[in-house]
Design an enzyme around this catalytic site. Sequence first.
Site, PDB file in Angstrom:
ATOM      1  N   SER A  51       1.238  -0.739   1.695  1.00 20.99           N
ATOM      2  CA  SER A  51       2.052  -0.333   0.545  1.00 20.99           C
ATOM      3  C   SER A  51       1.352   0.619  -0.414  1.00 20.99           C
ATOM      4  O   SER A  51       1.983   1.081  -1.368  1.00 20.99           O
ATOM      5  CB  SER A  51       2.519  -1.576  -0.224  1.00 20.99           C
ATOM      6  OG  SER A  51       3.496  -2.264   0.519  1.00 20.99           O
ATOM      7  N   LYS A  54       3.174   3.832  -1.228  1.00 20.76           N
ATOM      8  CA  LYS A  54       4.395   3.878  -2.023  1.00 20.76           C
ATOM      9  C   LYS A  54       4.338   4.850  -3.208  1.00 20.76           C
ATOM     10  O   LYS A  54       5.387   5.412  -3.564  1.00 20.76           O
ATOM     11  CB  LYS A  54       4.780   2.474  -2.480  1.00 20.76           C
ATOM     12  CG  LYS A  54       5.357   1.613  -1.334  1.00 20.76           C
ATOM     13  CD  LYS A  54       5.810   0.256  -1.808  1.00 20.76           C
ATOM     14  CE  LYS A  54       6.680  -0.439  -0.758  1.00 20.76           C
ATOM     15  NZ  LYS A  54       5.923  -1.403   0.036  1.00 20.76           N
ATOM     16  N   SER A 106       6.042  -4.070  -4.886  1.00 19.85           N
ATOM     17  CA  SER A 106       5.918  -3.569  -3.526  1.00 19.85           C
ATOM     18  C   SER A 106       7.163  -3.832  -2.693  1.00 19.85           C
ATOM     19  O   SER A 106       7.099  -4.161  -1.508  1.00 19.85           O
ATOM     20  CB  SER A 106       4.703  -4.217  -2.848  1.00 19.85           C
ATOM     21  OG  SER A 106       3.940  -3.264  -2.174  1.00 19.85           O
TER      22      SER A 106
END
Length: 257
Positions: A51, A54, A106
């Site tokens: 993640s 992101k 997340s």
Amino acid sequence: MIVAGAPVASAEPAGAVALPDGPAPAWLVADLDSGRILASKDPYAQHAPASTIKPLLAMVVLDHLRPDNFARANESHTEVECSCVGLKPGQAYTTRQLLEGLLMVSGNDAANMLADMLGGQRVAVAAMNRKAAAVGARGTKASSPSGLDGPGWESTTTPHDLAVILRAALRYPLIAQIMRQQSAQLPGKTITNQNELLTRYPGTIAGKTGFTNLARNTFVAAAQRGNRRLVVAQMYGTGDLYGQAIGLFDWGFSQYP
């Protein structure tokens, strides 16, 4: 981009702390504003980002969508391996709310919905890869908007590129604001920022965690002390990356008079 600087002198400034190591085998600490690398270990090693990719999606989103744009979630957005923010099919969400879910908890469901708002996952991933190249993260390949991996679509990046991406993302005022928020309101719920450094390390201004079986633990964060700002990136760890990050920040700040 993050650039290599002069080697750290062997005679460290008075009060300097020892340079920490482990549990992430690949890491970097750099000056956030100048990009100068202060210390690193395998900073160009290729690993799955999980993640920590992101913030790259967040930049693409704000390049194309207004924070007050909105859409309604559907079941395809929620049919994803979690971590998830818990989107409800039929509920309307703004771009900002989805970015809060993306960056603070997340949310892979938020990543899917944002990708659809951009024109679909293939369009979003292609835009993420163009953005990575544009900001200087040339060792990065995104294969999904969330950082999840799967057969034939493994994402890759490096500690160097994670630092580059976070440095670029923090130039977006909304991303910087969201990443230092302790909590946010989404329809029907309150979400809390997962970045433990916000409470464990005074001066933390941003951070993004990540974990998959392939990536192991990954983390990228920025902190400020006085007028100095540093970025730390860690990859492929198996233990307390927060503790190592704190040590790297302390060491980095001790290098300045």
